[in-house]
Design an enzyme around this catalytic site. Sequence first.
Site, short mmCIF file in Angstrom:
data_model
loop_
_atom_site.label_atom_id
_atom_site.label_comp_id
_atom_site.label_asym_id
_atom_site.label_seq_id
_atom_site.Cartn_x
_atom_site.Cartn_y
_atom_site.Cartn_z
N SER A 1 -17.64 -44.92 25.93
CA SER A 1 -16.21 -45.17 25.92
C SER A 1 -15.93 -46.49 24.96
O SER A 1 -14.75 -46.73 24.59
CB SER A 1 -15.62 -45.00 27.00
OG SER A 1 -15.44 -43.97 27.76
N LYS B 1 -14.11 -45.63 21.92
CA LYS B 1 -12.65 -45.65 21.92
C LYS B 1 -12.02 -46.94 21.33
O LYS B 1 -10.84 -46.84 20.59
CB LYS B 1 -12.17 -45.39 23.29
CG LYS B 1 -12.60 -44.32 23.94
CD LYS B 1 -12.26 -44.27 25.60
CE LYS B 1 -12.93 -43.12 26.12
NZ LYS B 1 -12.70 -43.11 27.71
N TYR C 1 -15.08 -35.55 19.59
CA TYR C 1 -14.99 -36.42 20.65
C TYR C 1 -16.50 -37.05 21.26
O TYR C 1 -16.91 -38.15 21.34
CB TYR C 1 -13.96 -36.11 21.83
CG TYR C 1 -13.91 -37.12 22.89
CD1 TYR C 1 -13.22 -38.26 22.71
CD2 TYR C 1 -14.50 -36.69 24.00
CE1 TYR C 1 -13.15 -38.98 23.74
CE2 TYR C 1 -14.46 -37.73 25.18
CZ TYR C 1 -13.80 -38.97 25.16
OH TYR C 1 -13.58 -39.50 26.13
N TYR D 1 -11.35 -49.38 32.66
CA TYR D 1 -11.23 -48.34 33.58
C TYR D 1 -10.08 -48.59 34.61
O TYR D 1 -9.23 -49.62 34.40
CB TYR D 1 -12.27 -47.59 34.19
CG TYR D 1 -13.39 -47.30 33.14
CD1 TYR D 1 -12.96 -46.43 32.08
CD2 TYR D 1 -14.63 -47.35 33.17
CE1 TYR D 1 -13.64 -45.65 31.24
CE2 TYR D 1 -15.47 -46.98 32.42
CZ TYR D 1 -14.98 -46.15 31.01
OH TYR D 1 -15.99 -45.64 30.40
N VAL E 1 -19.68 -45.63 30.07
CA VAL E 1 -20.77 -45.32 30.96
C VAL E 1 -22.15 -45.28 30.65
O VAL E 1 -22.95 -44.85 31.42
CB VAL E 1 -20.28 -43.93 31.57
CG1 VAL E 1 -18.91 -43.95 32.22
CG2 VAL E 1 -20.27 -42.79 30.43
#
Length: 305
Positions: free
Chosen positions: A64, A67, A189, A241, A259
């Site tokens: 992530s 992102k 993705y 998160y 993660v």
Amino acid sequence: MTDYQGVLDHIAEAVQPHFGKGKVADYIPALASVPARKFGMAVRTTEGDLFVTGDAAERFSIQSISKLFMLELALQHFGDMVWTRVGKEPSGDRFNSMMRLEHEAGIPRNPFINPGALAITDLMMSLKGDTKFRIRNYLRFLAMTDTVDSNADVAASELAHAHVNRALANLMKGYGNIHGAVDALMATYCYQCAMEMNCAELATAALPLAGGGYSALHDAAVISASQAKRIGAVMLTCGMYDSVGSFAYRVGLPAKSGVGGGIVAIVPGKMAISVWAPELDAFGNSYVGTHALELFTNLTHTSIF
């Protein structure tokens, strides 16, 4: 002048008792075999100096954290139009939850939860050219190396187990917030999440965010000062998160986690910091990495608060 090398080496020793308290991500089978006791940390100052300790040269799956860089790209190409597809608010839910998404008509709360990242990737895929190569080449540019790449095995493993993410994409498509084909979106993705970098490369890649858009290593403004400010704000409020409040309380820096066990953080005007320790806490953030960053800001007085 702070002895950053000494601080990092001290932290590498001080975190040892905290191993074994988290759990390596196993819902992506290709990540389950990563050795749990790996630890690396890097600091890249706005002057360009680099300090590293532990396994800082070993690449890992950034997941992530990708992102963050996709948001950078999207803002460069689309400007504030990005915020018509995603919000800027903390979600308060798991990163792959769809409950709030349905309640809010397919508009994700922010670009760092999974539905928000899917919307950003879908937006990038509206551009001509291969989005996979665009993100790979952008990361190579930021990290200043031509060997950063996506791990095909990890990407395939994620794609085979992407049932919830696929459901999120289909739900958003039903609301008109995903424009392209869901299958192509999922492949891109998973490719972006499977990008591999090491701590030194991540700290280098995040340097423009710490430098108000400017990177001394590139000797150029990579992003605008306004973009660096806005991305930093979203990192602080949404980057960890649904434990952003706890992280801000303990560490006090804008950050983005993945993660794979990585976290990248910025001290505005001073440095970018990255840490890798694969064991995760209950929220999906690196357990040891969070403790390491807390020690770092305590020892160096670099919290923004």
